[in-house]
Design an enzyme around this catalytic site. Structure first.
Site, mmCIF file in Angstrom:
data_model
loop_
_atom_site.group_PDB
_atom_site.id
_atom_site.type_symbol
_atom_site.label_atom_id
_atom_site.label_comp_id
_atom_site.label_asym_id
_atom_site.label_seq_id
_atom_site.Cartn_x
_atom_site.Cartn_y
_atom_site.Cartn_z
ATOM 1 C CG PHE A 1 -4.223 -3.261 -6.363
ATOM 2 C CD1 PHE A 1 -5.496 -3.271 -6.127
ATOM 3 C CD2 PHE A 1 -3.962 -4.551 -7.203
ATOM 4 C CE1 PHE A 1 -6.587 -3.879 -6.980
ATOM 5 C CE2 PHE A 1 -4.461 -5.035 -7.961
ATOM 6 C CZ PHE A 1 -6.053 -5.016 -8.022
ATOM 7 C CB SER B 1 0.299 -11.476 -9.202
ATOM 8 O OG SER B 1 1.502 -10.949 -9.428
ATOM 9 C CB CYS C 1 -6.730 -13.705 -3.253
ATOM 10 S SG CYS C 1 -7.104 -13.639 -1.559
ATOM 11 C CD GLU D 1 3.676 -0.530 -7.456
ATOM 12 O OE1 GLU D 1 3.855 -0.950 -6.211
ATOM 13 O OE2 GLU D 1 3.660 -1.150 -8.415
ATOM 14 C CE LYS E 1 6.489 -3.177 -2.930
ATOM 15 N NZ LYS E 1 5.706 -1.709 -3.532
#
Ligand code: NAD
Length: 486
Positions: free
Chosen positions: A149, A226, A281, A176, A173
């Site tokens: 995200f 993650s 990150c 979401e 992908k």
């Protein structure tokens, strides 16, 4: 709802999907701004079929022809910078300035992909009398890119432009949580002239990721997210005999010495821990104070007051994530750590909606707690301080971390900086820099539990991941010119 429903994008068209839907909430206000479909194996299969059909023509083009389309795409991103930044702001929450910087970074990544015809050039040598060996980069086929995200525009651009330039077709992908920017990417690629089927989007959650890992016609999977999920994806994709590069989480250490520049270190560390509300990150996570660096810590605490939730600092991505962060801070306090800056009691500015998921910058000092700081990733504007008696000890503390994305040294001593650079167990090293992201053409990638798989995800290193070498050995010489191989 502010945005139309998110659809999958297959074979050059948005296709309505009858599956269940999830709400897309804006972290700025908590309002539902769209919904996203929970796709299944059948949707992934449809996307793979479209990509397979598009592959012969796309891979049959010269790489210069493919890069012309990417040049067009780069121009379209630039023309739409403000529009893209506004969507990123709405779905991810990051400030308009941060979102604009993200789009600019995507432009740089696309420029690298445009340069691939100049870099991905095979080799040729006459290896024996009359015998020639040549190597060529060949694409893999259909490949997949799974995204987190926190950079809805930039992280996809780490992978798909290079994968496309190398001649592959894509199933992508999005997270979401932030699927809206990706829809615009599809529109802009079509506008740039990308043939239908070359780039496809399948929305959803775990089920889509599992389908990607299991689908027999997907040859390679890149993942960014993650560490626990990176491990799942790496194991599942490779057990299905695919190549996989899975980037995970991080807890980045900053080894700070008393001779570090006071002003620059404090402002740089504050920017690193507070930018994107620490949801990067590469964000500064832990200071290892070597000796007395109290003046730098004091200055850092005052610098964080500039990051007022609202205009200067974005919200946390979800209520659940904010609650997790608050629980972590509460636990640290219970264990005896001191809160030098407490983001739980923040004051926001007029641009922060009261329903937004905000949290202020927080600095946790573990130095006199008598317990160890937890090794887990803390994905928010939370900075922790521990101490070491020497640089050697600081490096050995860094080695105990399971992660290895970034480590920085803050010092004016070149020998110490070099020692940290040589000995830290991390893929990306900063010297007096809080966010040591290598820029193109250098490649991005951590070590240890921050990355599973060989090579890096961007830059030159990514070319090997998105291709396979073809070795062609040929002999056109007359028979009398021979040696042992001829
Ligand atoms: P996440 O791991 O929750 O999700 C990443 C992707 O995996 C999403 O597309 C999601 O739908 C999917 N997913 C989630 N749970 C799954 C499961 N159980 N099985 C299969 N798929 C699943 O990560 P996030 O919260 O979206 O992103 C933040 C994380 O990403 C942080 O840990 C951050 O450090 C990391 N990150 C790492 C890098 C890097 O370069 N190493 C870059 C950006 C973000």
């Amino acid at each position: 709802m502010k945005y139309q429903e998110v659809q999958n994008y297959i074979n050059g068209h948005f296709v309505p999907c009858k599956n269940k839907r999830l709400n897309v909430d804006s972290p700025l206000t908590g309002a539902i701004i769209s919904t996203v479909p929970l796709s299944t194996y059948a949707d992934v299969d449809q996307a793979v079929e479209a990509a397979k059909k598009a592959f012969p023509a796309w891979s049959g083009m010269t790489s210069k022809m493919r890069s012309q389309i990417l040049y067009n795409y780069r121009q379209i991103i630039e023309q739409n910078e403000a529009l893209l930044a506004a969507i990123i702001h709405d779905e991810n929450g990051k400030t308009i300035d941060e979102a604009t910087a993200e789009v600019r970074k995507s432009i740089e990544l696309t420029e690298f992909a445009c340069s691939i015809p100049q870099i991905a050039v095979g080799e040729v040598l006459e290896v024996s009398m009359g015998v020639e060996c040549r190597t060529e980069y060949a694409p893999l086929g259909v490949v997949a890119c799974i995204n987190p995200f926190n950079f809805p525009h930039m992280v996809p651009h780490w992978t798909f432009p290079n994968a496309l330039a190398m001649g592959n077709c894509i199933v992508l992908k999005p997270s979401e949580i932030t699927p809206l920017t990706t829809m615009k990417m599809a529109e802009m690629l079509k506008q740039a002239g990308l043939p239908d089927g070359v780039f496809n989007i399948v929305n959803g959650t775990k089920q889509v990721v599992e389908a990607i890992c299991d689908h027999p016609d997907i040859k390679a999977v890149s993942f960014v997210g993650s560490t626990p999920v990176a491990q799942i994806v790496y194991r599942r994709a490779t057990s299905n005999l695919k190549r996989c590069l899975a980037l995970g989480g991080a807890k980045n250490h900053l080894i700070v010495l008393p001779d570090a520049n006071l002003e620059l270190s404090a402002s740089d560390i504050a920017a690193s821990m507070c930018g994107s509300a620490g949801q990067r990150c590469m964000a500064a996570s832990v200071m290892i104070a070597v000796g007395n660096v109290d003046p730098i810590i004091k200055k850092l605490c005052s610098e964080t007051s500039k990051y007022i939730p609202g205009t200067k600092m974005p919200p946390i991505i979800s209520l659940q994530s904010r609650e997790n962060l608050i629980n972590y801070i509460n636990d640290a306090e219970k264990q005896g750590a001191v809160l030098l800056v407490d983001g739980r009691n923040f004051a926001s500015d007029e641009n922060a909606d009261p329903n937004g998921f905000y949290l202020g910058p927080t600095i946790i000092d573990w130095r006199n707690a008598g317990v160890r700081m937890p090794e887990m990733e803390v994905f928010g504007p939370v900075f922790e301080i521990i101490s070491a008696k020497s640089v050697e000890e600081a490096i050995s503390i860094q080695h105990e971390s399971p992660f290895g994305n970034a480590t920085s040294a803050f010092t004016q001593n070149g020998a110490i900086a070099k020692m940290v650079a040589q000995n830290a167990s991390a893929g990306m090293i900063g010297i007096n820099i809080g966010v040591p992201v290598p820029r193109e053409p250098f490649s991005f990638g951590g070590w240890n539990a921050s990355k599973f798989g060989a090579g890096d995800i961007t830059g030159k290193s990514s070319l090997a991941f998105w291709s396979q070498f073809k070795k062609i050995t040929s002999k056109w010489a007359k028979q009398e010119i021979t040696d042992w191989m001829s």
